[in-house]
Design an enzyme around this catalytic site. Sequence first.
Site, PDB file in Angstrom:
ATOM      1  N   TYR A   1      15.215  79.374  61.278  1.00 22.57           N
ATOM      2  CA  TYR A   1      16.470  80.557  62.243  1.00 22.57           C
ATOM      3  C   TYR A   1      16.792  81.279  61.945  1.00 22.57           C
ATOM      4  O   TYR A   1      17.061  82.647  62.295  1.00 22.57           O
ATOM      5  CB  TYR A   1      17.585  79.828  63.171  1.00 22.57           C
ATOM      6  CG  TYR A   1      18.170  80.562  63.940  1.00 22.57           C
ATOM      7  CD1 TYR A   1      18.012  80.848  65.220  1.00 22.57           C
ATOM      8  CD2 TYR A   1      19.690  80.915  63.842  1.00 22.57           C
ATOM      9  CE1 TYR A   1      18.572  81.863  66.088  1.00 22.57           C
ATOM     10  CE2 TYR A   1      20.435  81.626  64.284  1.00 22.57           C
ATOM     11  CZ  TYR A   1      19.828  81.986  66.224  1.00 22.57           C
ATOM     12  OH  TYR A   1      20.683  82.668  66.710  1.00 22.57           O
TER      13      TYR A   1
ATOM     14  N   LYS B   1      15.759  86.068  61.455  1.00 22.86           N
ATOM     15  CA  LYS B   1      17.108  87.184  61.799  1.00 22.86           C
ATOM     16  C   LYS B   1      16.834  87.494  61.210  1.00 22.86           C
ATOM     17  O   LYS B   1      16.986  88.819  61.308  1.00 22.86           O
ATOM     18  CB  LYS B   1      18.030  86.579  62.549  1.00 22.86           C
ATOM     19  CG  LYS B   1      18.244  85.754  64.004  1.00 22.86           C
ATOM     20  CD  LYS B   1      18.425  86.750  65.570  1.00 22.86           C
ATOM     21  CE  LYS B   1      17.602  85.730  66.262  1.00 22.86           C
ATOM     22  NZ  LYS B   1      17.893  86.530  67.444  1.00 22.86           N
TER      23      LYS B   1
HETATM   24  P1  NAP Z   1      20.724  80.660  75.547  1.00 18.46           P
HETATM   25  O1  NAP Z   1      22.257  80.618  76.332  1.00 18.46           O
HETATM   26  O2  NAP Z   1      19.568  79.547  74.894  1.00 18.46           O
HETATM   27  O3  NAP Z   1      20.278  81.967  76.382  1.00 18.46           O
HETATM   28  C1  NAP Z   1      18.720  82.159  75.689  1.00 18.46           C
HETATM   29  C2  NAP Z   1      17.058  83.111  76.511  1.00 18.46           C
HETATM   30  O4  NAP Z   1      16.250  83.570  75.976  1.00 18.46           O
HETATM   31  C3  NAP Z   1      17.047  82.168  77.471  1.00 18.46           C
HETATM   32  O5  NAP Z   1      17.517  83.202  79.001  1.00 18.46           O
HETATM   33  C4  NAP Z   1      15.857  81.869  77.360  1.00 18.46           C
HETATM   34  O6  NAP Z   1      15.183  81.741  78.307  1.00 18.46           O
HETATM   35  C5  NAP Z   1      15.538  82.877  76.629  1.00 18.46           C
HETATM   36  N1  NAP Z   1      14.596  82.890  75.511  1.00 18.46           N
HETATM   37  C6  NAP Z   1      13.637  81.961  75.189  1.00 18.46           C
HETATM   38  N2  NAP Z   1      12.911  81.649  74.458  1.00 18.46           N
HETATM   39  C7  NAP Z   1      11.816  82.976  76.239  1.00 18.46           C
HETATM   40  C8  NAP Z   1      10.717  83.717  76.044  1.00 18.46           C
HETATM   41  N3  NAP Z   1      10.130  83.431  75.087  1.00 18.46           N
HETATM   42  N4  NAP Z   1      10.846  84.496  76.642  1.00 18.46           N
HETATM   43  C9  NAP Z   1      11.858  85.370  76.820  1.00 18.46           C
HETATM   44  N5  NAP Z   1      13.056  84.961  76.889  1.00 18.46           N
HETATM   45  C10 NAP Z   1      13.450  83.449  75.798  1.00 18.46           C
HETATM   46  O7  NAP Z   1      21.010  81.431  73.751  1.00 18.46           O
HETATM   47  P2  NAP Z   1      21.873  82.432  73.909  1.00 18.46           P
HETATM   48  O8  NAP Z   1      23.563  81.868  72.582  1.00 18.46           O
HETATM   49  O9  NAP Z   1      22.705  82.972  74.904  1.00 18.46           O
HETATM   50  O10 NAP Z   1      20.972  83.068  72.452  1.00 18.46           O
HETATM   51  C11 NAP Z   1      20.927  85.049  73.199  1.00 18.46           C
HETATM   52  C12 NAP Z   1      20.762  85.883  71.815  1.00 18.46           C
HETATM   53  O11 NAP Z   1      21.755  85.549  71.261  1.00 18.46           O
HETATM   54  C13 NAP Z   1      19.506  84.861  71.276  1.00 18.46           C
HETATM   55  O12 NAP Z   1      18.799  85.691  69.670  1.00 18.46           O
HETATM   56  C14 NAP Z   1      20.210  84.467  69.666  1.00 18.46           C
HETATM   57  O13 NAP Z   1      19.514  83.711  68.695  1.00 18.46           O
HETATM   58  C15 NAP Z   1      21.461  85.169  69.822  1.00 18.46           C
HETATM   59  N6  NAP Z   1      22.137  84.787  69.359  1.00 18.46           N
HETATM   60  C16 NAP Z   1      23.320  83.362  69.907  1.00 18.46           C
HETATM   61  C17 NAP Z   1      24.279  82.979  69.105  1.00 18.46           C
HETATM   62  C18 NAP Z   1      25.398  82.001  69.375  1.00 18.46           C
HETATM   63  O14 NAP Z   1      25.407  81.865  69.035  1.00 18.46           O
HETATM   64  N7  NAP Z   1      24.802  81.553  70.736  1.00 18.46           N
HETATM   65  C19 NAP Z   1      24.943  83.881  67.131  1.00 18.46           C
HETATM   66  C20 NAP Z   1      24.046  84.507  66.553  1.00 18.46           C
HETATM   67  C21 NAP Z   1      22.860  85.262  68.144  1.00 18.46           C
HETATM   68  P3  NAP Z   1      15.355  80.528  79.477  1.00 18.46           P
HETATM   69  O15 NAP Z   1      16.216  79.773  80.013  1.00 18.46           O
HETATM   70  O16 NAP Z   1      13.514  80.810  80.284  1.00 18.46           O
HETATM   71  O17 NAP Z   1      14.881  78.621  78.032  1.00 18.46           O
END
Ligand code: NAP
Length: 233
Positions: free
Chosen positions: A158, A162
């Site tokens: 991961y 990134k």
């Molecule tokens: P999340 O709630 O799991 O949401 C992820 C989203 O990405 C979901 O809508 C998921 O769709 C979608 N997704 C996954 N694979 C996909 C694909 N192949 N095509 C289209 N959509 C896809 O996670 P989140 O935390 O909100 O993450 C959003 C972003 O923030 C990510 O890039 C993550 O790496 C980044 N981030 C998160 C955190 C954290 O602490 N949460 C910290 C730093 C960065 P489905 O519902 O269909 O699975």
Amino acid sequence: MTTTLITGANKGIGFETARQLVAAGHTVYLGSRDSGRGSRAAAELGARLVVLDVTDDESVSTAAARIEADGGLDVLVNNAGIEGRTADGGVVNAADTTGDFMRTLFDTNVFGTVRVLHAFLPLLARSPAPVVVNVSSGLASISGAASSPAYVYPGVAYPASKSSVNMVTVLYAKAFPNIRINSVEPGYTKTDLNANTGTQTVEEGAEIVVRMAQIDSTGPTGGFFSAHGPLPW
Ligand code: NAP
């Protein structure tokens, strides 16, 4: 009127970003790889659903053709991402990191970002003030991983994906100086991605995403930001 696409916006930080940008007056295309989950989310927010799987060329090009036919795009938020936790919600540690696992994460987080960028760059090029936000992570920081005692993460794939997103940001920003292209770190946010172990709310996590989606042509490009300011690479 600003038209914005957010990938992976049916839940989590992407959904909250969509909510706030709709409230700010953007016409928001809510990207979702699943039409059922996406249509429920879009209806809740007053956004437009676009079915888009970032790992699928045809899905991405179909979405680009549709948004182009509707009138074009000003802001692209590459938010879709996966961390790939174990069945019990733990991080896949270094010893258990396989090439296939790494490929799966890179396919979504890195190749997906490039796939979407490549498809939407012609649309963005026609916008008067185009903006791209690549949702990265604080775990992307190579200087942090190499030298900060506060950097603690047992896995490999991961953060490496990134870090690659960040390089993609810098190089696209150089290649397209008329587009504002930045990476952002939302902070550790309670979402399904991390089995809801995060300590921030989605409102807090979306703050920097929303802010960088709203910069104008005098804003920064080729940078890496959290809500608290620029971050070290
Ligand atoms: P999340 O709630 O799991 O949401 C992820 C989203 O990405 C979901 O809508 C998921 O769709 C979608 N997704 C996954 N694979 C996909 C694909 N192949 N095509 C289209 N959509 C896809 O996670 P989140 O935390 O909100 O993450 C959003 C972003 O923030 C990510 O890039 C993550 O790496 C980044 N981030 C998160 C955190 C954290 O602490 N949460 C910290 C730093 C960065 P489905 O519902 O269909 O699975």
